[in-house]
Design an enzyme around this catalytic site. Structure first.
Site, PDB file in Angstrom:
ATOM      1  N   GLN A  16      48.902  42.575  45.233  1.00  0.00           N
ATOM      2  CA  GLN A  16      47.850  43.416  45.812  1.00  0.00           C
ATOM      3  C   GLN A  16      47.352  42.866  47.143  1.00  0.00           C
ATOM      4  O   GLN A  16      47.308  43.581  48.150  1.00  0.00           O
ATOM      5  CB  GLN A  16      46.658  43.504  44.848  1.00  0.00           C
ATOM      6  CG  GLN A  16      46.872  44.362  43.640  1.00  0.00           C
ATOM      7  CD  GLN A  16      45.571  44.572  42.886  1.00  0.00           C
ATOM      8  OE1 GLN A  16      44.985  45.638  42.945  1.00  0.00           O
ATOM      9  NE2 GLN A  16      45.115  43.568  42.184  1.00  0.00           N
ATOM     10  N   VAL A  17      46.980  41.604  47.156  1.00  0.00           N
ATOM     11  CA  VAL A  17      46.501  40.985  48.391  1.00  0.00           C
ATOM     12  C   VAL A  17      47.660  40.773  49.351  1.00  0.00           C
ATOM     13  O   VAL A  17      47.531  40.963  50.564  1.00  0.00           O
ATOM     14  CB  VAL A  17      45.762  39.673  48.091  1.00  0.00           C
ATOM     15  CG1 VAL A  17      45.373  38.961  49.388  1.00  0.00           C
ATOM     16  CG2 VAL A  17      44.517  39.937  47.245  1.00  0.00           C
ATOM     17  N   ASP A  49      59.710  31.497  44.416  1.00  0.00           N
ATOM     18  CA  ASP A  49      59.200  31.705  43.063  1.00  0.00           C
ATOM     19  C   ASP A  49      58.364  30.502  42.655  1.00  0.00           C
ATOM     20  O   ASP A  49      58.885  29.406  42.477  1.00  0.00           O
ATOM     21  CB  ASP A  49      60.372  31.901  42.108  1.00  0.00           C
ATOM     22  CG  ASP A  49      59.929  32.227  40.692  1.00  0.00           C
ATOM     23  OD1 ASP A  49      58.705  32.249  40.431  1.00  0.00           O
ATOM     24  OD2 ASP A  49      60.812  32.467  39.844  1.00  0.00           O
ATOM     25  N   TYR A 112      43.886  31.499  47.034  1.00  0.00           N
ATOM     26  CA  TYR A 112      42.896  32.372  46.401  1.00  0.00           C
ATOM     27  C   TYR A 112      42.612  31.924  44.973  1.00  0.00           C
ATOM     28  O   TYR A 112      43.535  31.609  44.216  1.00  0.00           O
ATOM     29  CB  TYR A 112      43.372  33.822  46.404  1.00  0.00           C
ATOM     30  CG  TYR A 112      43.664  34.322  47.792  1.00  0.00           C
ATOM     31  CD1 TYR A 112      42.638  34.731  48.632  1.00  0.00           C
ATOM     32  CD2 TYR A 112      44.971  34.354  48.279  1.00  0.00           C
ATOM     33  CE1 TYR A 112      42.904  35.162  49.926  1.00  0.00           C
ATOM     34  CE2 TYR A 112      45.245  34.780  49.561  1.00  0.00           C
ATOM     35  CZ  TYR A 112      44.203  35.183  50.384  1.00  0.00           C
ATOM     36  OH  TYR A 112      44.470  35.596  51.662  1.00  0.00           O
ATOM     37  N   TYR A 145      43.708  31.182  31.713  1.00  0.00           N
ATOM     38  CA  TYR A 145      43.818  31.640  33.092  1.00  0.00           C
ATOM     39  C   TYR A 145      42.815  30.919  33.989  1.00  0.00           C
ATOM     40  O   TYR A 145      43.188  30.359  35.035  1.00  0.00           O
ATOM     41  CB  TYR A 145      43.601  33.149  33.167  1.00  0.00           C
ATOM     42  CG  TYR A 145      43.422  33.674  34.577  1.00  0.00           C
ATOM     43  CD1 TYR A 145      44.491  33.709  35.468  1.00  0.00           C
ATOM     44  CD2 TYR A 145      42.176  34.124  35.019  1.00  0.00           C
ATOM     45  CE1 TYR A 145      44.320  34.179  36.764  1.00  0.00           C
ATOM     46  CE2 TYR A 145      42.000  34.590  36.306  1.00  0.00           C
ATOM     47  CZ  TYR A 145      43.074  34.622  37.178  1.00  0.00           C
ATOM     48  OH  TYR A 145      42.897  35.070  38.457  1.00  0.00           O
ATOM     49  N   TRP A 170      37.299  40.739  40.697  1.00  0.00           N
ATOM     50  CA  TRP A 170      37.427  42.168  40.448  1.00  0.00           C
ATOM     51  C   TRP A 170      38.218  42.845  41.577  1.00  0.00           C
ATOM     52  O   TRP A 170      37.804  43.859  42.133  1.00  0.00           O
ATOM     53  CB  TRP A 170      36.058  42.807  40.285  1.00  0.00           C
ATOM     54  CG  TRP A 170      35.275  42.369  39.070  1.00  0.00           C
ATOM     55  CD1 TRP A 170      35.419  41.181  38.391  1.00  0.00           C
ATOM     56  CD2 TRP A 170      34.246  43.094  38.404  1.00  0.00           C
ATOM     57  NE1 TRP A 170      34.528  41.129  37.352  1.00  0.00           N
ATOM     58  CE2 TRP A 170      33.793  42.285  37.328  1.00  0.00           C
ATOM     59  CE3 TRP A 170      33.632  44.323  38.611  1.00  0.00           C
ATOM     60  CZ2 TRP A 170      32.771  42.684  36.457  1.00  0.00           C
ATOM     61  CZ3 TRP A 170      32.628  44.715  37.759  1.00  0.00           C
ATOM     62  CH2 TRP A 170      32.198  43.922  36.689  1.00  0.00           C
TER      63      TRP A 170
END
Length: 316
Positions: A16-17, A49, A112, A145, A170
């Site tokens: 996504q980012v 990877d 992140y 996580y 989120w």
């Protein structure tokens, strides 16, 4: 090895980012890397990877970049409880290896992290209600996580590499797997959506995270003195129920769905999951604002922007 000044290696370019960073970093000398070695549109790129130490090392060496942006992560929160070694490999040990490479080659790292490094119980403010978490508040992850992400932060810091860590929460986008897209799919199928109302945070578009990243990677953390951990989230706060209600209302207004289903608030206890979620995920963005003069808008503005993007794209 010769390091190319101003070159950026983007790990996790298909996430996504990562996909938003492809846009935000356009015009820069960027080398893309994904797990399979191809971008979402099939274009070949480096194979990097994070689950494979040799693959990661090759990508770092081949790119020879002055800046490494790590947008790759293991993010399956529930599955992590059953795959702790893989989550730790990707979110912790690989991050330490990136840091070690950067320290050895005088490069710097953007990474992140997440609100899941906190237990979500909140810290009482002056009025007794929970205040937003600051970067130096005590961490206490609830599950695998969160522990793996916190260990990754610590490994990067311990590597000695010049770095910035952006904690966000989120995260969603018009693409990929996220809460917004799940709500839109369910809204088209159901008359009623039951959504947790006792978990509080700030929905943050991946687009905003990428734009901030692109803006601050023009200077290294070491040379600017602006390194370490920063909270990077939208302003304001809401529950998942509030977010879902705003999604279906906004989507119906833009005719992305035929009608807005009922959204019913439920308690976390009514929706058990494999992993525990923090109930309070509000992060304080004051350090980011002070360091870079950046303050993200309210989460509602981000939702409008992403829904407008979907509406402009037309039917999937």
């Amino acid at each position: 090895m010769n390091i190319s000044p101003d070159r950026v290696l983007l790990l996790g370019a298909n996430g996504q980012v990562g996909r938003e960073l492809q846009r935000a970093l356009a015009g820069r000398d960027v080398v893309f890397a994904t797990r399979a070695g191809t971008l979402a549109d099939g274009t070949p790129c480096l194979a990097g990877d994070l689950a494979d130490a040799a693959s990661l090392a090759r990508a770092l060496d081949e790119a020879g970049a002055e800046t490494i942006v790590n947008a790759a992560a293991y993010t399956a929160v529930d599955r992590a409880e059953d795959e702790p070694e893989l989550a730790d490999r990707i979110n912790h040990r690989a991050v330490g290896e990136i840091g070690a490479w950067a320290a050895a080659h005088d490069a710097h790292v953007v990474h992140y992290s997440t609100d899941y490094v906190f237990d979500g119980h909140g810290i009482p403010g002056a009025d007794g209600s929970p205040r937003a978490y600051r970067e130096d508040d005590a961490t206490a992850p609830l599950g695998t996580y969160g522990r793996s992400k916190l260990a990754g932060e610590q490994a990067l810091a311990a590597s000695g590499a010049s770095h910035r860590i952006f904690r966000t929460a989120w995260v969603y986008a018009s693409h990929g797997h996220n809460f917004l897209r799940t709500m839109l799919r369910l809204a088209a199928e159901r008359e009623e959506l039951r959504v947790v109302a006792d978990q509080i945070g700030a929905p943050t578009p991946a687009r905003w995270i990428a734009d901030v990243t692109a803006g601050v990677t023009t200077s290294s953390p070491a040379s600017s003195g602006l390194g370490g951990v920063f909270n990077l989230v939208a302003a304001g706060r809401c529950s998942w129920y509030d977010f879902a209600s705003a999604i279906v209302e906004g989507a119906a207004a833009r005719e992305l769905i035929a009608r807005a289903p009922r959204v019913v608030p439920i308690a976390t206890a009514d929706f058990p999951t494999r992993a525990r979620r923090p109930a309070w995920s509000v992060l304080d963005g004051a350090r980011l604002e002070a360091a870079f003069g950046l303050q993200l808008p309210d989460w509602r503005a981000g939702l409008d922007q992403v829904l407008d993007e979907l509406a402009a794209a037309g039917p999937a």
